[in-house]
Scaffold this motif. Structure first.
Motif, PDB file in Angstrom:
ATOM      1  N   VAL A   1       0.833  -1.210   0.000  1.00 44.39           N
ATOM      2  CA  VAL A   1       0.000   0.000   0.000  1.00 44.39           C
ATOM      3  C   VAL A   1       0.863   1.253   0.000  1.00 44.39           C
ATOM      4  N   ILE A   2       1.824   1.304   0.907  1.00 43.74           N
ATOM      5  CA  ILE A   2       2.626   2.530   0.988  1.00 43.74           C
ATOM      6  C   ILE A   2       3.542   2.663  -0.223  1.00 43.74           C
ATOM      7  N   GLY A   3       3.994   1.533  -0.787  1.00 44.74           N
ATOM      8  CA  GLY A   3       4.847   1.606  -1.967  1.00 44.74           C
ATOM      9  C   GLY A   3       4.111   2.168  -3.168  1.00 44.74           C
ATOM     10  N   ILE A   4       2.906   1.668  -3.414  1.00 44.48           N
ATOM     11  CA  ILE A   4       2.106   2.146  -4.551  1.00 44.48           C
ATOM     12  C   ILE A   4       1.717   3.615  -4.363  1.00 44.48           C
ATOM     13  N   SER A   5       1.250   3.956  -3.170  1.00 43.82           N
ATOM     14  CA  SER A   5       0.804   5.335  -2.921  1.00 43.82           C
ATOM     15  C   SER A   5       1.964   6.320  -2.961  1.00 43.82           C
ATOM     16  N   MET A   6       3.168   5.863  -2.561  1.00 45.58           N
ATOM     17  CA  MET A   6       4.331   6.754  -2.604  1.00 45.58           C
ATOM     18  C   MET A   6       4.634   7.158  -4.040  1.00 45.58           C
ATOM     19  N   ILE A   7       4.600   6.203  -4.959  1.00 50.59           N
ATOM     20  CA  ILE A   7       4.885   6.512  -6.368  1.00 50.59           C
ATOM     21  C   ILE A   7       3.807   7.429  -6.941  1.00 50.59           C
ATOM     22  N   ILE A   8       2.538   7.090  -6.670  1.00 55.56           N
ATOM     23  CA  ILE A   8       1.434   7.902  -7.203  1.00 55.56           C
ATOM     24  C   ILE A   8       1.510   9.340  -6.691  1.00 55.56           C
ATOM     25  N   SER A   9       1.695   9.497  -5.384  1.00 54.29           N
ATOM     26  CA  SER A   9       1.700  10.844  -4.788  1.00 54.29           C
ATOM     27  C   SER A   9       2.886  11.664  -5.265  1.00 54.29           C
ATOM     28  N   MET A  10       4.048  11.043  -5.472  1.00 56.81           N
ATOM     29  CA  MET A  10       5.223  11.801  -5.922  1.00 56.81           C
ATOM     30  C   MET A  10       5.108  12.217  -7.387  1.00 56.81           C
ATOM     31  N   VAL A  11       4.471  11.373  -8.203  1.00 59.00           N
ATOM     32  CA  VAL A  11       4.236  11.766  -9.601  1.00 59.00           C
ATOM     33  C   VAL A  11       3.285  12.960  -9.652  1.00 59.00           C
ATOM     34  N   ILE A  12       2.186  12.885  -8.892  1.00 60.05           N
ATOM     35  CA  ILE A  12       1.219  13.989  -8.878  1.00 60.05           C
ATOM     36  C   ILE A  12       1.851  15.258  -8.314  1.00 60.05           C
ATOM     37  N   ALA A  13       2.677  15.118  -7.267  1.00 63.10           N
ATOM     38  CA  ALA A  13       3.321  16.287  -6.658  1.00 63.10           C
ATOM     39  C   ALA A  13       4.274  16.962  -7.641  1.00 63.10           C
ATOM     40  N   GLY A  14       5.036  16.148  -8.390  1.00 68.04           N
ATOM     41  CA  GLY A  14       5.941  16.735  -9.386  1.00 68.04           C
ATOM     42  C   GLY A  14       5.189  17.496 -10.457  1.00 68.04           C
ATOM     43  N   MET A  15       4.097  16.912 -10.930  1.00 69.29           N
ATOM     44  CA  MET A  15       3.272  17.579 -11.947  1.00 69.29           C
ATOM     45  C   MET A  15       2.677  18.871 -11.392  1.00 69.29           C
ATOM     46  N   ALA A  16       2.181  18.823 -10.151  1.00 70.70           N
ATOM     47  CA  ALA A  16       1.580  20.019  -9.547  1.00 70.70           C
ATOM     48  C   ALA A  16       2.618  21.108  -9.325  1.00 70.70           C
ATOM     49  N   GLY A  17       3.824  20.718  -8.890  1.00 73.50           N
ATOM     50  CA  GLY A  17       4.882  21.707  -8.667  1.00 73.50           C
ATOM     51  C   GLY A  17       5.254  22.454  -9.927  1.00 73.50           C
ATOM     52  N   ALA A  18       5.167  21.778 -11.077  1.00 67.49           N
ATOM     53  CA  ALA A  18       5.464  22.436 -12.354  1.00 67.49           C
ATOM     54  C   ALA A  18       4.270  23.223 -12.866  1.00 67.49           C
ATOM     55  N   LEU A  19       3.078  22.688 -12.659  1.00 64.27           N
ATOM     56  CA  LEU A  19       1.891  23.270 -13.280  1.00 64.27           C
ATOM     57  C   LEU A  19       1.370  24.502 -12.537  1.00 64.27           C
ATOM     58  N   VAL A  20       1.433  24.492 -11.217  1.00 64.14           N
ATOM     59  CA  VAL A  20       0.843  25.582 -10.433  1.00 64.14           C
ATOM     60  C   VAL A  20       1.434  26.946 -10.795  1.00 64.14           C
ATOM     61  N   PRO A  21       2.773  27.148 -10.788  1.00 61.38           N
ATOM     62  CA  PRO A  21       3.290  28.482 -11.135  1.00 61.38           C
ATOM     63  C   PRO A  21       3.016  28.871 -12.579  1.00 61.38           C
ATOM     64  N   ILE A  22       3.020  27.896 -13.490  1.00 63.33           N
ATOM     65  CA  ILE A  22       2.759  28.202 -14.900  1.00 63.33           C
ATOM     66  C   ILE A  22       1.324  28.686 -15.072  1.00 63.33           C
ATOM     67  N   VAL A  23       0.382  28.019 -14.422  1.00 63.74           N
ATOM     68  CA  VAL A  23      -1.022  28.428 -14.509  1.00 63.74           C
ATOM     69  C   VAL A  23      -1.210  29.821 -13.912  1.00 63.74           C
TER      70      VAL A  23
END
Length: 435
Positions: free
Chosen positions: A374-396
């Motif tokens: 559970v923690i392994g799968i969620s760690m990958i999912i959350s870090m991918v989403i966080a990376g995308m959000a970190g790039a997208l938020v300032p651009i938007v």
């Protein structure tokens, strides 16, 4: 005897001010404004202004009212215009106007013009005390002028034509190496890059970065030279802008200083703290959705901060890199697809690496393969989403005309917390049969 001691002390103070203006300014900033002004009132103007230019604008503005009337006039007239404008900006509009009324019309006109340019523009960054030279002047005549006492020698001279338009530039090295009878028109080089007073700072940074010039001239409507932006000035401006971005990213005002009043700090910080509180409740609400699951498997509550912390760090890294790229014009909003794709890839690969370490630790601690998965799968999912959000938020935010430094951090924190909790608890719900 006492009078002799005072005379010696004043002489030592004058010598210290003359030889070490920066150190003297730092010592004066430690004193109260009245005591600092009492020392400066005893100093000749030639020794006073170099020290005054090294003072922080807020300290100089606090000292100014305690100087003698004649000294105030001397300080305003002889201090570097950019430094004086920064000091006047620290005062109320009425105070600044009162001081400007004391000086000569020429100085008042110069300072007033500088104060009217918006911050982070070429007009606000330029040095207006740069004299253009007629192209018909010979090298010998130019060098004679540069050798005059008190003349401000700069590494580059700018040449104007008969209609006062900027026509070329001559480096000091070229001038010294030329024959005395040559004219400036004969030895000048072209001015390939120049800006107007309202050119934004970001564009100027990009020009310096691309062409590596030591200076960029600022021209008026008719091509006349009205000032020069020196590289060291721009570097300081970029540093100040970067540090103010750091403050803005955590909800502190760009105008707040370490010695600002507590009431000012509270007034500027409180709204963002309230907004942050609302977003915290949003993250808490997500946890509340899985209350029963957490009650059945208490180990999930222990591991929640691990997922949220890693996704938060991932998002902050992506945010910092993206904001720097936007600030120095390495990227624009048109590059959003490439930037988001790159950060999602980085988030996935970093997630896999962190996942391996996390899974090992969780398995040794819990001896549960289900919880480890559970923690392994969620760690990958959350870090991918966080990376995308970190790039997208300032651009938007840039795309919709907002300052990315002001709101990016709070929005990103909300996204990473919510998605971190949701991915972890959601995955735990789907795989509850293995827990």
């Amino acid at each position: 005897m006492n009078g002799d001691a005072n005379t010696v002390a004043e002489a030592l103070n004058r010598r210290f001010l003359q030889q070490h203006p920066l150190a003297a300014a730092r010592r004066l900033e430690e004193l109260d404004p009245e005591s600092a002004a009492a020392l400066l009132n005893k100093m000749p103007p030639a020794q006073l202004t170099p020290v005054f230019e090294q003072l922080s604008p807020s300290s100089a503005a606090a000292i100014l009212p305690h100087l003698g009337e004649d000294r105030v006039k001397e300080v305003i007239e002889f201090t570097d215009p950019k430094a004086m404008v920064a000091i006047l900006h620290q005062l109320d509009a009425g105070q600044a106007d009162a001081y400007l009324d004391r000086v000569s019309p020429a100085v008042k006109k110069e300072l007033t013009a500088l104060m009217q340019y918006p911050e982070d523009t070429a007009g606000n960054l330029m040095d207006p005390r740069v004299e253009p030279y007629a192209g018909t002047l010979t090298v010998e005549q130019t060098l004679k002028r540069l050798r005059q006492p008190g003349y401000r020698v700069k590494p580059v001279l700018f040449v104007q034509n008969d209609s006062r338009g900027l026509s070329g530039r001559v480096s000091l090295q070229t001038l010294v190496a030329a024959r005395p009878d040559q004219s400036l028109d004969e030895i000048k080089g072209p001015v390939s890059i120049f800006v107007e007073p309202l050119t934004p700072q970001e564009e100027i940074v990009a020009l310096f970065d691309k062409h590596r010039f030591q200076s960029i001239p600022v021209v008026g409507l008719h091509g006349e030279l009205i000032g020069v932006i020196w590289q060291d000035t721009l570097v300081r401006a970029v540093e100040e802008d970067a540090t103010s971005d750091v403050q803005a990213m955590v909800g502190a005002s760009r105008d707040e200083r370490a010695l600002s009043k507590a009431t000012f700090a509270v007034r500027k910080r409180q709204p963002w703290l309230q907004i942050n509180l609302v977003t915290a409740f949003l993250a808490a609400a997500v946890v509340g959705l899985f209350e029963d699951m957490i009650a059945r498997f208490t180990a999930l509550a222990v591991l929640l901060p691990v997922v949220a912390g890693q996704s938060g760090n991932t998002g902050a890294q992506a945010l910092a890199v993206t904001m720097r790229g936007l600030a120095i014009r390495e990227i624009t909003t048109r590059h959003w697809v490439r930037v988001v794709w790159k950060e999602s890839q980085a988030g996935f690969m970093n997630g896999v690496g962190v996942c391996a370490t996390t899974c090992l630790g969780v398995f040794l601690w819990s001896q549960s393969a289900g919880l480890t998965g559970v923690i392994g799968i969620s760690m990958i999912i959350s870090m991918v989403i966080a990376g995308m959000a970190g790039a997208l938020v300032p651009i938007v935010l840039v795309r919709v005309g907002q300052d990315p430094a002001t709101a990016s951090s709070i929005i990103l924190t909300t996204v990473t917390d919510v998605m971190g909790f949701f991915s972890f608890l959601g995955t735990a719900t789907l795989l509850s049969g293995f827990l």
